[in-house]
Design a protein around this motif. Structure first.
Motif, short mmCIF file in Angstrom:
data_model
loop_
_atom_site.label_atom_id
_atom_site.label_comp_id
_atom_site.label_asym_id
_atom_site.label_seq_id
_atom_site.Cartn_x
_atom_site.Cartn_y
_atom_site.Cartn_z
N HIS A 34 44.75 58.99 33.32
CA HIS A 34 43.44 58.75 32.73
C HIS A 34 42.41 59.68 33.38
CE1 HIS A 34 45.40 55.03 31.55
NE2 HIS A 34 44.37 54.70 30.82
N TYR A 36 38.14 60.01 33.78
CA TYR A 36 36.80 59.48 33.60
C TYR A 36 35.83 60.54 34.12
CZ TYR A 36 38.32 54.67 32.67
OH TYR A 36 38.87 53.54 32.11
N PHE A 92 48.33 53.01 37.63
CA PHE A 92 48.66 51.80 38.38
C PHE A 92 48.18 51.88 39.83
CE2 PHE A 92 50.86 49.92 35.01
CZ PHE A 92 51.55 50.92 34.36
N GLY A 94 45.79 50.24 41.24
CA GLY A 94 45.51 48.93 41.80
C GLY A 94 46.38 47.87 41.14
N SER A 95 46.65 46.81 41.86
CA SER A 95 47.55 45.78 41.34
C SER A 95 46.98 45.04 40.14
CB SER A 95 47.89 44.78 42.45
OG SER A 95 46.69 44.15 42.90
N GLN A 96 45.67 45.06 39.99
CA GLN A 96 45.03 44.35 38.89
C GLN A 96 44.54 45.32 37.82
OE1 GLN A 96 45.35 41.28 38.79
NE2 GLN A 96 45.67 40.65 40.91
N GLY A 97 44.99 46.55 37.87
CA GLY A 97 44.52 47.53 36.90
C GLY A 97 43.22 48.18 37.31
N PHE B 33 35.45 43.91 36.63
CA PHE B 33 35.66 44.53 37.93
C PHE B 33 34.31 44.84 38.58
CE2 PHE B 33 40.16 45.65 37.27
CZ PHE B 33 40.25 45.63 35.89
N TYR B 48 38.11 41.54 41.25
CA TYR B 48 38.51 41.49 39.84
C TYR B 48 38.53 40.06 39.34
CZ TYR B 48 41.80 41.24 35.92
OH TYR B 48 42.41 40.98 34.72
N LEU B 55 40.94 36.86 40.53
CA LEU B 55 42.34 37.08 40.86
C LEU B 55 42.56 38.01 42.04
CD1 LEU B 55 44.02 37.29 37.33
CD2 LEU B 55 43.55 35.30 38.79
N ASP B 56 41.55 38.78 42.37
CA ASP B 56 41.73 39.74 43.47
C ASP B 56 40.38 39.99 44.12
OD1 ASP B 56 43.51 42.95 43.75
OD2 ASP B 56 42.28 41.87 45.20
N ILE B 100 47.37 42.65 33.20
CA ILE B 100 47.41 42.96 34.62
C ILE B 100 48.36 44.12 34.88
CG2 ILE B 100 48.07 42.06 36.89
CD1 ILE B 100 47.13 39.33 35.95
N GLY B 101 47.90 45.07 35.64
CA GLY B 101 48.72 46.19 36.04
C GLY B 101 48.67 47.34 35.07
N TYR B 102 48.14 47.14 33.90
CA TYR B 102 48.03 48.24 32.95
C TYR B 102 46.59 48.69 32.91
CZ TYR B 102 47.74 50.88 28.64
OH TYR B 102 47.49 51.87 27.73
N GLN B 103 46.40 49.99 32.94
CA GLN B 103 45.06 50.51 33.02
C GLN B 103 44.40 50.59 31.65
OE1 GLN B 103 46.19 53.97 35.34
NE2 GLN B 103 44.83 53.28 36.96
N GLU B 104 43.81 49.50 31.24
CA GLU B 104 43.00 49.52 30.03
C GLU B 104 41.75 50.34 30.29
OE1 GLU B 104 43.71 45.16 28.09
OE2 GLU B 104 42.26 45.33 29.71
N THR B 105 41.16 50.82 29.21
CA THR B 105 39.90 51.54 29.35
C THR B 105 38.85 50.59 29.90
OG1 THR B 105 40.42 53.03 27.54
CG2 THR B 105 38.09 52.77 28.12
N GLN B 106 38.17 51.01 30.93
CA GLN B 106 37.11 50.22 31.51
C GLN B 106 35.76 50.80 31.10
OE1 GLN B 106 37.62 49.33 35.70
NE2 GLN B 106 39.82 49.02 35.45
#
Lengths: 111, 117
Positions: A34, A36, A92, A94-97, B33, B48, B55-56, B100-106
């Motif tokens: 990705h 940014y 990946f 971070g563990s939470q995305g 986040f 997060y 969760l984190d 969780i663990g997948y990088q969605e667009t933020q």
């Protein structure tokens, strides 16, 4: 964990193409890369992401090397508004995305 | 459409003062986040939320930092007894779902610039 390496800074002239490199030698076969960018005094914004083949959108193109150990973000015609810090984000991280940013490449665009 | 908003945009606090930073994510976004960005550095992860569940919180630098998202929408980052090293830009980001663990667009807000004197 996958990591990325980018040059600290680059310069470009307005209206010329810009190629921003990123090395990610530890990436695995199913990991997306990705990108940014962060304009001055703003939060980061998504630019583009890809897996294997080259990707295009209205903002930029992403060229991914065949071995996937590097990629290049291409701005086809830089404008003054493209002056920003560009971040190549390891997959990946971070563990939470959550995103792992590093220092990125600071792009300066000269008129 | 409305993006992520944060308030205040700027905050000056005296050392020892408590501050509260607000984030309004994009409506319907499950994930939220918080990041901290020191001058000249990239943003660093703080915490997060998936809906109202935190969760984190592994990135929170000390127990003076506390975040909440009680109804799964608006979130507040609170810093107690602020110190000069807390001076930074605090960024909030949201994404669509809790994959969780997948990088969605933020999608990021403009940040709150905190200066502790």
């Amino acid at each position: 964990d996958a990591k990325t390496t980018q040059p600290n800074s680059m310069e470009s002239n307005e209206e010329e193409p810009v190629h921003l490199p990123c090395n990610h030698s530890t990436i695995s076969g199913t990991d997306y890369i990705h990108w940014y960018r962060q304009l001055p005094s703003q939060g980061p914004e998504y630019v583009i992401h890809g897996l294997t083949s080259n990707v295009n959108n209205r903002m930029a193109s992403l060229a991914i090397a065949e071995d996937r150990k590097s990629s290049t973000l291409i701005l086809h015609r830089a404008t003054l508004r493209d002056a920003a810090v560009y971040y190549c984000i390891p997959p990946f991280g971070g563990s939470q995305g959550n995103l792992i940013f590093g220092k990125g490449t600071k792009l300066s665009v000269k008129p | 459409g409305a993006g992520v908003s944060q308030s205040p945009r700027y905050k000056v606090a005296k050392r020892g003062q408590d501050v509260a930073l607000r984030c309004d994510p994009i409506s319907g976004h499950v994930s939220l986040f918080w990041y901290q960005q020191a001058l000249g550095q990239g943003p660093e992860f703080l915490t997060y939320f998936q809906n109202e569940a935190q969760l984190d919180k592994s990135g929170l630098p000390s127990d003076r930092f506390f975040a909440e998202r009680p109804e799964g929408s608006v979130s507040t980052l609170k810093i107690q007894r602020t110190q000069q090293e807390d001076s930074a830009v605090y960024l909030c980001a949201s994404s669509v779902g809790g994959a969780i663990g997948y990088q969605e667009t933020q999608y990021f807000g403009p940040g709150t610039r905190l200066l502790v004197l």
